[in-house]
Design a protein around this motif. Structure first.
Motif, PDB file in Angstrom:
ATOM      1  N   CYS A 171      -7.509   7.410   2.248  1.00  0.00           N
ATOM      2  CA  CYS A 171      -6.715   6.970   0.906  1.00  0.00           C
ATOM      3  C   CYS A 171      -5.936   8.380   0.646  1.00  0.00           C
ATOM      4  N   VAL A 172      -4.782   8.285   1.265  1.00  0.00           N
ATOM      5  CA  VAL A 172      -3.682   9.642   0.819  1.00  0.00           C
ATOM      6  C   VAL A 172      -3.840  10.183  -0.443  1.00  0.00           C
ATOM      7  N   TRP A 191       0.828  -1.180   0.016  1.00  0.00           N
ATOM      8  CA  TRP A 191       0.097   0.115   0.087  1.00  0.00           C
ATOM      9  C   TRP A 191       0.931   1.212   0.030  1.00  0.00           C
ATOM     10  N   CYS A 192       0.297   2.443  -0.364  1.00  0.00           N
ATOM     11  CA  CYS A 192       1.064   3.925  -0.424  1.00  0.00           C
ATOM     12  C   CYS A 192       1.521   4.095   1.105  1.00  0.00           C
ATOM     13  N   CYS A 203      -7.769  -1.914  -3.354  1.00  0.00           N
ATOM     14  CA  CYS A 203      -6.372  -1.634  -2.497  1.00  0.00           C
ATOM     15  C   CYS A 203      -6.718  -2.646  -1.301  1.00  0.00           C
ATOM     16  N   TYR A 224      -5.846   9.608  -3.205  1.00  0.00           N
ATOM     17  CA  TYR A 224      -7.214   9.891  -4.095  1.00  0.00           C
ATOM     18  C   TYR A 224      -8.213  10.567  -3.347  1.00  0.00           C
ATOM     19  N   GLN A 263     -11.437   4.785   6.404  1.00  0.00           N
ATOM     20  CA  GLN A 263     -10.114   4.792   6.149  1.00  0.00           C
ATOM     21  C   GLN A 263      -9.563   5.860   5.060  1.00  0.00           C
ATOM     22  N   CYS A 282      -0.968   5.160   3.712  1.00  0.00           N
ATOM     23  CA  CYS A 282      -2.479   5.038   3.657  1.00  0.00           C
ATOM     24  C   CYS A 282      -3.015   4.201   4.984  1.00  0.00           C
TER      25      CYS A 282
HETATM   26  S1  SF4 Z   1      -6.312   3.286  -0.813  1.00  0.00           S
HETATM   27 FE1  SF4 Z   1      -5.268   5.165  -1.413  1.00  0.00          FE
HETATM   28  S2  SF4 Z   1      -3.488   5.231  -0.355  1.00  0.00           S
HETATM   29 FE2  SF4 Z   1      -4.167   3.234   0.001  1.00  0.00          FE
HETATM   30  S3  SF4 Z   1      -2.920   2.224  -1.351  1.00  0.00           S
HETATM   31 FE3  SF4 Z   1      -4.918   2.650  -2.316  1.00  0.00          FE
HETATM   32  S4  SF4 Z   1      -4.326   4.262  -3.668  1.00  0.00           S
HETATM   33 FE4  SF4 Z   1      -2.864   4.163  -2.031  1.00  0.00          FE
END
Ligand code: SF4
Ligand code: TPP
Ligand code: MG
Lengths: 337, 618
Positions: free
Chosen positions: A203-204, A19-20, A54, A206, A201, A23
């Motif tokens: 999502c950093v 994961w990023c 993800c 998007y 959660q 995240c």
């Molecule tokens: S949810 Fe967003 S932050 Fe997390 S892995 Fe997916 S794109 Fe990256």
């Protein structure tokens, strides 16, 4: 905490986590590893089944029987798994798109059927994996790549779907609330039947900060309430606010003001079968009333898998056969000599 | 009693019961079949249901039929019938085309009043002339005699009318010299809890029989040959039940519990019904919320270690395709049953076709080969459901079992096999020493058949992760490596191809070494095609015959067999899917096609004349 033979490391796989950085899923994964260690079900009796997204990558990071399946179908696959092998503890992981858009039908039916699985809904109000389209939990007017002028539809409130499907367990948490997440996951695992845990959660990439209105450290104490069964519904930075009954509705008050005392503040009962109050609590959204986190509803009732086992046992006790041949021979036959 | 009428001795006869869908024709047809089978006849049935469940009474759309052939050498329910029972004008109109020239038609003349004729869209008051009937018509006042017979029964008029079908059955039993005792035996089981109805039906049954006897009906009666059948205990079985039971046998032989995830759809639903009953054998049959959930719950159950099955018909197979792809890449055993019906879309939901072949072979995204097998007859559904399960488990792959409405609903007498007539099925469990060493990876394979090993959840040390993303050949971890992907694609394909080493060779019938035409088909058309081949040979045409039950992979000797003939005639109930499939594999073979897409099985005579014509064309 209870002591068990397992540590969180026992549930971690050797796969690199993809994961990023930043995240919210990382924190949720850690909470899950910890909750599993506390629960103490051995890895070989644990299954983790996800869809696509993800968040659905999670099974790769578990030392368990893991299955990363297809988009939206995790609940159906987990249902078959649990019916076939009820000895296993089953965790089902979905994102808001996976669980409530393409998989919405399976989601409500798994809840209605009350199959004994733990359904984690990682809600970032966006499609992360496909790089930023609005999801069924995005607010009206939300601007995304697939809604450049804002959405013109209202979102689902996951809890409301759970109640609509006559669910008996609903808990909510926030990725960064590690303790409360663990508490919710443990309660879900211990609950007998379908248990839905919604985890807000971030999502950093998007949808950074989508839950900030509620989750920001500065506001969180005033805009959330941590519900604990048997405890007063109090919240606020100074724990000076409470929820009271106001006619058929709930009202947030300051304790000691306007004539309200601690005695007026409601005590949370997660186990009461009537879901009227649970629904009201679950629908609080952090605007006028604080968003409820923790275990909101946790009521025991008949599970699908137990009832299948019971029926098989009953039928077999009453008129079971030892083999296919015995069963056929008991029917209409004739002999040719 | 037969001496006063002309008696025809025949090796097989065909009877068709027809009436309004509420007239109980399926029931009496089934009883007649069971009684005949009990007498040692071979039987083959064809229930022809109306598409609408409750079409207006007496209308053409509401006609329900049940055709059965009894005798020896019976491979099909027959092209045309010797005797037609038509309970009303609509049934007569819909079915007269199914009567052999010179056959017998029994009608309930009480239901041929003006209003009845109107409902069936007759324009004159003489339906027989209007239809130009070339058969012996027996006009019987079925309703009035039934009413008279039950005048003292105390039943209300509606219940009395409902007994008419047993009058027809009694009369047919007289025509075919069937003893009523065995009919009564069936009735007493069926109506054990309703003594008044049992009594009434028995009375009416006798009235029908006696009617035939007393009027010295000047029609032919029949004596049907019986054959020395293989000794054993028999039962009457339809293809859908046989399918369900074959799966149960495979479960017993593999030691893996049986799981069905399904969603109702005609004509496959009876498989769900049967397996839902089989909790008495420990079967778990789950009715899911849709077909996708059906296949997905089965995939979950397969991952969990069960013999997992999903049952459906064409439209449902379309919904399941993404799920099947998951089972392909995860290399999990899975049996998918498609009881084919007329398509596209909702098409002809109660009728038969072989039009899902391409969907079964290719209807998925990506390179996703699966095994495909197709039973040849109602009873063969047992064997091929067993085979589908055996291949699925021993080769860790999805297997599609292509049956159809004709063999699914049709029935035959079936000798109940002993368990030791079927082989053990050996699941490829991860070897215990590998587990203990921790040396096992989820895509480790058996070098001979390329099958990966199965670690059943709950096994200590067997934890692993599967998924729809491509995996590394060696480690089983996610891999996006281009060369690895190509290798995995080829490996999965080759794994399916090697199943050819584990299935029987193709057999050829009617070839005495001098045939240069080969007639062939696949799946549920076997009975008609084999009978056609027999008739062609009887007529002096040298035609060899073979039939495919293993579709993918094909039997290993397929190319060798096909290459022996100058002409290969592929007959199938579609526009030529199997012919195209064979042609793509064996481009040098000269393939001719015989096709029918009418929702109906072949008629033997159609095949005979089509093949004769092809043979004449040089
Ligand atoms: S949810 Fe967003 S932050 Fe997390 S892995 Fe997916 S794109 Fe990256
Ligand atoms: C059948 C199918 N349709 C669409 C997709 C593309 N797809 C993959 S994940 C996804 C949405 C993911 O969103 P969510 O479930 O919220 O998970 P997140 O990535 O946000 O964690 C979509 C549309 C797919 N993989 N399969
Ligand atoms: Mg999402």
């Amino acid at each position: 905490m209870e002591t068990t033979a397992y540590t969180p490391a026992d549930y971690k796989s050797d796969q690199p986590v993809r994961w990023c950085p930043g995240c919210g899923d990382h924190a949720i994964l850690n909470s899950l590893h910890k909750a599993m260690a506390t629960l103490g079900v051995p890895p070989h009796l644990t299954a983790v089944i996800s869809g696509i997204g993800c968040s659905s990558r999670l099974p790769y990071y578990m030392n368990a029987y893991g299955f990363h399946t297809i988009h939206g179908r995790a609940a159906a696959i987990a249902t078959g798994f649990k019916v076939a092998n009820p000895e296993m503890t089953v965790w089902q992981i979905s994102g808001d798109g996976d669980g409530l858009a393409i998989g919405g039908n399976h989601f409500i039916h798994a809840v209605r059927r009350n199959i004994d699985i733990n359904m984690l809904l990682l809600n970032n109000k966006i499609y992360g994996l496909t790089k930023g389209q609005y999801s069924p939990t995005s607010d009206r007017g939300f601007v995304s790549k697939s809604s450049p002028y804002g959405t013109v539809e209202d979102p689902f409130i996951p809890a409301e779907l759970v109640f609509g499907a006559r669910g008996n367990f609903f808990a909510r948490s926030i990725d960064v609330e590690l303790q409360i997440t663990q508490e919710a996951l443990l309660a879900a695992a211990r609950h007998h039947g379908a248990s839905v845990v919604e985890i807000l959660q971030n999502c950093v990439i998007y949808n950074n900060g989508i839950h900030n209105r509620i989750t920001d450290r500065e506001y969180r104490p005033d805009r959330t309430i941590h519900l604990v069964h048997g405890e007063k519904m109090v919240f606020g930075k100074n724990r000076d606010k409470g929820l009271v009954q106001d006619g058929f509705l709930l009202k947030a008050v300051e304790i000691g003001k306007d004539g309200y005392t601690m005695d007026d503040v409601l005590v949370h009962d997660a186990h009461t079968p009537t879901n009227f109050l649970h629904q009201q609590l679950a629908m609080m959204d952090g605007t006028d009333l604080p968003l409820a986190i923790g275990v909101i509803r946790d009521v025991d009732s008949l599970t699908y898998n137990d009832e299948v086992e019971r029926q098989v046992a009953d039928v077999r006790a009453a008129k079971g056969f030892d083999s296919l041949r015995d069963m056929i021979m008991a029917g209409e036959t004739w002999e040719v000599k | 009693m037969l001496e006063e009428t002309s008696v025809k001795t025949l090796d097989k006869v065909v009877i068709r019961f027809s009436g309004d869908s509420g007239d109980g024709m399926q029931l009496v047809g089934n009883i007649f079949t069971n009684v005949s089978a009990g007498l040692g006849n071979e039987v083959s049935t064809f229930p022809d249901y109306p598409a609408e469940i409750r079409a207006p009474q007496g209308s053409l759309g509401g006609v329900s039929g049940f055709q059965v052939s009894v005798g020896t050498g019976v491979h099909t329910p027959g092209d045309k019938c010797d005797v037609l029972v038509a309970m009303n004008p609509a049934a007569l109109k819909q079915n007269v085309k199914h009567v052999k020239p010179g056959g017998v038609i029994v009608v309930d003349i009480d239901s041929f009043k003006e209003a009845d004729l109107k409902k069936a869209l007759f324009t004159t008051d003489n339906p027989f002339a209007e239809l130009g009937i070339n058969a012996q018509v027996l006009e019987v006042p079925v309703t009035s005699i039934t009413k008279a017979a039950l005048a003292d029964s105390g039943l209300d008029n509606k219940s009395i009318i409902k007994c008419r079908n047993f009058f027809a059955l009694g009369l047919v039993c007289w025509l075919f010299d069937r003893p009523l005792e065995s009919v009564v035996h069936f009735l007493s089981k069926k109506f054990a809890k309703k003594p008044a109805i049992l009594d009434a039906n028995t009375k009416v049954l006798n009235a029908g029989f006696n009617y035939g006897h007393n009027i010295h009906a000047s029609v032919s009666t029949y004596r049907v040959e019986t054959k020395e059948a293989r000794p054993g205990v028999y039962t009457d079985i339809n293809g859908n039940t046989a399918t369900a039971w074959g799966l149960i046998m495979a479960s017993e032989k593999s030691g893996r519990p049986l799981f069905l995830g399904s969603y109702p759809i005609t004509p496959a639903t009876d498989i769900l019904h049967e397996l839902a009953k089989r909790k008495d054998l420990g079967v778990k049959a789950v009715q899911m919320e849709d077909e996708i959930a059906g296949v997905c719950s089965a995939i979950g159950a397969s991952f969990a270690g069960d013999l997992a099955v999903t049952s459906t018909s064409g439209p449902g197979l379309a919904l399941k395709s993404e799920g099947i792809g998951l089972a392909v890449i995860a290399e999990l055993p899975l049996v998918i049953i498609d009881v084919q019906r007329g398509g596209p879309s909702t098409g002809l939901p109660t009728k038969t076709e072989q039009t899902d072949l391409m969907q079964a072979l290719y209807g998925r995204n990506g390179e996703s080969p699966v095994a495909v097998v197709a039973p040849a007859s109602p009873t063969d559904c047992f064997t091929m459901a067993f085979e589908a399960s055996r291949i699925a488990i021993e080769h860790m792959t999805p297997v599609i079992l292509l049956t159809d409405a004709f063999i699914g609903n049709g029935s035959s007498a079936w000798r109940i096999p002993d368990a030791d007539e079927y082989p053990e099925i050996k699941p490829p469990y991860v070897p215990a020493d590998k587990l203990a060493e921790g040396a096992w990876r989820p895509y480790d394979r058996n070098a001979d058949n390329l099958v990966r090993y199965w670690a059943i959840p709950g096994t200590e040390g067997g934890m692993h992760r599967l998924g729809g993303l491509e995996k590394d050949y060696a480690t089983g971890a996610i891999s996006t490596d281009p060369v690895n992907h190509e290798r995995m694609v080829h490996t999965r394909r080759e794994k399916i191809a090697r199943i050819a080493n584990d299935i029987p060779a193709l057999e050829v019938l009617y070839d005495c070494g001098d045939a240069d035409t080969l007639l062939l088909g696949w799946g549920g058309t076997y009975g008609h095609l084999r009978t056609a081949a027999q008739e062609l040979n009887d007529a002096g045409h040298k035609v060899a015959f073979t039939h495919f039950r293993y579709i993918n992979p094909l039997p290993a000797n397929t190319g060798e067999v096909l290459s022996k003939y100058k002409k290969v005639v592929v007959a199938e109930l579609n526009t030529g899917m199997f012919a195209d499939y064979l042609q793509s594999r064996f481009p040098e073979v000269k393939i001719e096609r015989v096709n029918k897409i009418q929702g109906q099985p072949f008629l033997v005579e159609e095949v005979v004349s089509a093949v004769t014509k092809i043979m004449e064309d040089k």
